[in-house]
Design an enzyme around this catalytic site. Structure first.
Site, PDB file in Angstrom:
ATOM      1  N   SER A 466       0.833  -1.198   0.000  1.00 48.54           N
ATOM      2  CA  SER A 466       0.000   0.000   0.000  1.00 48.54           C
ATOM      3  C   SER A 466       0.872   1.254   0.000  1.00 48.54           C
ATOM      4  CB  SER A 466      -0.927   0.001   1.219  1.00 48.54           C
ATOM      5  OG  SER A 466      -0.145  -0.131   2.397  1.00 48.54           O
ATOM      6  N   GLU A 467       2.092   1.186   0.608  1.00 50.46           N
ATOM      7  CA  GLU A 467       2.971   2.349   0.634  1.00 50.46           C
ATOM      8  C   GLU A 467       3.344   2.752  -0.799  1.00 50.46           C
ATOM      9  OE1 GLU A 467       3.495  -0.451   2.275  1.00 50.46           O
ATOM     10  OE2 GLU A 467       4.231  -0.115   4.308  1.00 50.46           O
ATOM     11  N   GLU A 468       3.708   1.730  -1.523  1.00 48.61           N
ATOM     12  CA  GLU A 468       4.083   2.019  -2.913  1.00 48.61           C
ATOM     13  C   GLU A 468       2.933   2.670  -3.662  1.00 48.61           C
ATOM     14  OE1 GLU A 468       7.446  -1.307  -3.952  1.00 48.61           O
ATOM     15  OE2 GLU A 468       5.714  -1.048  -5.259  1.00 48.61           O
ATOM     16  N   ALA A 471       2.613   6.115  -2.686  1.00 48.36           N
ATOM     17  CA  ALA A 471       3.705   6.922  -3.237  1.00 48.36           C
ATOM     18  C   ALA A 471       3.447   7.260  -4.700  1.00 48.36           C
ATOM     19  CB  ALA A 471       5.019   6.161  -3.100  1.00 48.36           C
TER      20      ALA A 471
END
Ligand SMILES: *[C@@H]1O[C@H](CO)[C@@H](O)[C@H](O)[C@H]1NC(C)=O
Ligand SMILES: *[C@@H]1O[C@H](CO)[C@@H](O)[C@H](O)[C@H]1NC(C)=O
Ligand SMILES: *[C@@H]1O[C@H](CO)[C@@H](O)[C@H](O)[C@H]1NC(C)=O
Ligand SMILES: *[C@@H]1O[C@H](CO)[C@@H](O)[C@H](O)[C@H]1NC(C)=O
Ligand SMILES: *[C@@H]1O[C@H](CO)[C@@H](O)[C@H](O)[C@H]1NC(C)=O
Ligand SMILES: *[C@@H]1O[C@H](CO)[C@@H](O)[C@H](O)[C@H]1NC(C)=O
Ligand SMILES: *[C@@H]1O[C@H](CO)[C@@H](O)[C@H](O)[C@H]1NC(C)=O
Ligand SMILES: *[C@@H]1O[C@H](CO)[C@@H](O)[C@H](O)[C@H]1NC(C)=O
Ligand SMILES: *[C@@H]1O[C@H](CO)[C@@H](O)[C@H](O)[C@H]1NC(C)=O
Ligand SMILES: *[C@@H]1O[C@H](CO)[C@@H](O)[C@H](O)[C@H]1NC(C)=O
Ligand SMILES: *[C@@H]1O[C@H](CO)[C@@H](O)[C@H](O)[C@H]1NC(C)=O
Ligand SMILES: *[C@@H]1O[C@H](CO)[C@@H](O)[C@H](O)[C@H]1NC(C)=O
Length: 509
Positions: A466-468, A471
């Site tokens: 989910s971070e990617e 981002a």
């Protein structure tokens, strides 16, 4: 007895009439001079056109005139020819025209008139008054004709013109074949003229001498006597340079006219204007006689049309009447040019499109290497592209992605094209948090390259982190970076992809 007599007559008469069924036609009395050649054509228009036999006789003699061309009097085709005419030749001559169903007997009364030809004092004995009469119109250009009416076996040359026993000279007078053209006729031009021509026949030469009595008249209005030029009509003629061109001037004029007919250019007779080269020549006029008028055809021949002939009026003159032609270069065919041009354009466009499709990448690369240097960019960015790629679980796909990302992209984009890439797993510093790496470095990149692989939805994209995703999403929204999607294989189902990827695909394709 009476009935017997009648009977006898009725039997005898048809036989008697049949002996000479020929219709008799009298020609006008002819006079000629002693010791001069004389010829007469046996011609009777409706009869001589078909297949007929023509025979000449003298008086009522039944012996035909000799056809031997060596004899002094002989028949030459349809003609009777005296070479020359002697005093004892006067009399009645007959020519019999025999057709399949017709017979005509032409009577000709030939007599002599004495001709005196300057054989005394200069202005002395000139008595040619009974011969030809012609009229010249004061102020006009006119011509006199030497009547040389002989069969084709006779050839003429050395035609000379005399007036009152003196040979005619001067620039107003121009001998033109059997004619003498007289420019700007004046009253003094009236008088006794003579034309002398040398006749050649079977190797012998004879002299023909015709007297012409010329009266001059003032023109009192042109009445119906002005010659009519049927063609040309001041028209232009399209012709290619280098070609041969023949144009007929067709004229209708009254009988017995003395009008001069000729072609002129720049007010000069064409034969004089082109006398050196002979490239343009006037034809010999060809008259056709009718009851009250004569139709003439005078042609002009351009052996080879040259550029200097264009836009120059070539005038046909017939007395006071003139008409001209102007040569023009052919107008190019516009439709042909238009169609040709469109075709050529289409071909060029199609080949350009085709070439572009085939060499698109080479063209773009060439363009870049020629006009575009990455170093010149000064926008505070460190990299040209951030490469975001999945880590597939399948061995084969993982290998393919690694090959692309770690070998092909650096080789082509970095080494060959001189771009700088940020590749996750190669360029981050060890120990950094993944989300930070992505967040920071996407901001330092001008583009984002996202590589997609067709993978079962269960494993997700981009490791499903989910971070990617955040981002990427942030990078897109905040910085508006350009995104390049690379699909490594055919992807059937996009709904399983993260929403951010779906959004990018929708927006950029
Ligand atoms: C020929 O001359 C004679 C005598 O002068 C004359 O009677 C005759 O009519 C003339 N013929 C023609 C056709 O003029
Ligand atoms: C001479 O007469 C014949 C017919 O008899 C004709 O075909 C020919 O054209 C005539 N010649 C001339 C020069 O008038
Ligand atoms: C033929 O004509 C000549 C000259 O006119 C004349 O002397 C002669 O008697 C004529 N002959 C016949 C048979 O008519
Ligand atoms: C013309 O003469 C020839 C020979 O004399 C003859 O065979 C022919 O039938 C004649 N033609 C006519 C139209 O009389
Ligand atoms: C032939 O014509 C001349 C003059 O033109 C004339 O004197 C003569 O009588 C004519 N002969 C005949 C037979 O008509
Ligand atoms: C001119 O010539 C003709 C015949 O040719 C002759 O009869 C006549 O007497 C001559 N005249 C003079 C003046 O010599
Ligand atoms: C000329 O001819 C006419 C008739 O035709 C004649 O009366 C006259 O005497 C002739 N003149 C000469 C000089 O012979
Ligand atoms: C024709 O001749 C007259 C004199 O005879 C002269 O005045 C006139 O100018 C001439 N015209 C031309 C076109 O030469
Ligand atoms: C020529 O002119 C004279 C007088 O000048 C006249 O008698 C004669 O009839 C004329 N001839 C013609 C053919 O007009
Ligand atoms: C052509 O005409 C010119 C001038 O009129 C003349 O000098 C020249 O001799 C002529 N050439 C020929 C071949 O007739
Ligand atoms: C043009 O005139 C000449 C001489 O009169 C003739 O030989 C030729 O046939 C003519 N050409 C045409 C096409 O009428
Ligand atoms: C042709 O041009 C000539 C001279 O330019 C003129 O006299 C003549 O009337 C014109 N003919 C036509 C049919 O226009």
């Amino acid at each position: 007895v009476w009935s017997l007599l009648l009977c006898g007559l009725s039997i005898a008469l048809p036989a008697f009439v049949r002996a000479d069924v020929c219709k008799v036609i009298s020609m006008p009395n002819e006079t000629t001079s002693v010791d001069g050649p004389f010829a007469f054509n046996c011609t009777y228009p409706p009869l001589t056109s078909g297949e007929v036999n023509i025979t000449w006789y003298k008086n009522s003699s039944r012996i035909p005139i000799s056809k031997h061309s060596e004899s002094r009097i002989h028949q030459d085709q349809t003609w009777i020819l005296f070479l020359p005419f002697a005093l004892e030749d006067t009399g009645i001559y007959q020519c019999v025209i025999e057709g399949r169903n017709s017979c005509h007997r032409i009577h000709l009364n030939l007599s002599v008139h004495k001709k005196y030809w300057c054989n005394g004092s200069r202005n002395g004995l000139l008595n040619l008054s009974e011969e030809y009469k012609q009229i010249l119109h004061v102020g006009d250009d006119g011509s006199l004709t030497c009547h040389l009416i002989f069969p084709e076996s006779c050839v003429f040359d050395l035609i000379k013109w005399y007036k009152d026993c003196e040979e005619i000279k001067g620039e107003r007078f121009t001998p033109l074949r059997a004619m003498l053209t007289v420019n700007n006729v004046s009253v003094e031009d009236g008088g006794n003229y003579a034309c002398k021509a040398r006749l050649k026949h079977m190797g012998k030469t004879y002299t023909v001498l015709n007297g012409i009595t010329v009266n001059t008249t003032e023109r009192t209005g042109y009445g119906g006597n002005i010659p009519k030029i049927i063609y040309p009509k001041n028209n232009s003629i399209e012709v290619l340079p280098g070609s041969t061109l023949i144009v007929d001037c067709k004229i209708i004029d009254m009988r017995d006219n003395t009008n001069l007919r000729c072609w002129k250019v720049r007010n000069t007779l064409v034969n004089d204007y082109y006398n050196e080269s002979g490239r343009v020549r006037e034809g010999i006029e060809d008259p056709v006689r009718f009851r009250e008028h004569i139709s003439y055809t005078v042609n002009i021949t351009f052996l080879e049309v040259k550029m200097e002939d264009y836009d120059l009026p070539f005038m046909c003159h017939a007395g006071v009447s003139t008409a001209y032609i102007i040569l023009k270069l052919p107008v190019p065919d516009f439709r042909a040019y238009l169609i040709g041009g469109l075709l050529a354009l289409t071909v060029v466009a199609v080949s350009v499109v085709w070439l572009y499709n085939v060499f698109k990448i080479d063209v773009v690369l060439w363009y870049r290497s020629a006009f575009y240097s990455p170093e010149t960019m000064e926008d505070g960015k460190l990299y040209d592209a951030y490469v975001l790629y999945p880590k597939p679980h399948q061995e084969s796909q993982s290998h393919a992605v690694d090959t692309l990302v770690l070998k092909i992209l650096p080789e082509v984009l970095e080494r060959q094209c001189g771009y700088k890439l940020f590749i996750f797993g190669r360029d981050e510093f060890p120990g950094q948090a993944v989300a930070d790496v992505i967040y920071e470095n996407t901001r330092l990149c001008r583009r984002l390259i996202v590589i997609l692989v067709p993978e079962s939805p269960g494993f997700g994209l981009l490791k499903n982190m989910s971070e990617e995703q955040i981002a990427v999403y942030n990078a897109l929204i905040q910085d508006g970076i350009k995104v390049i999607l690379i699909e490594l294989g055919k992807i059937d189902n996009y709904t399983a992809m993260p929403e951010s990827i779906q959004y990018i695909r929708q927006k950029h394709g």
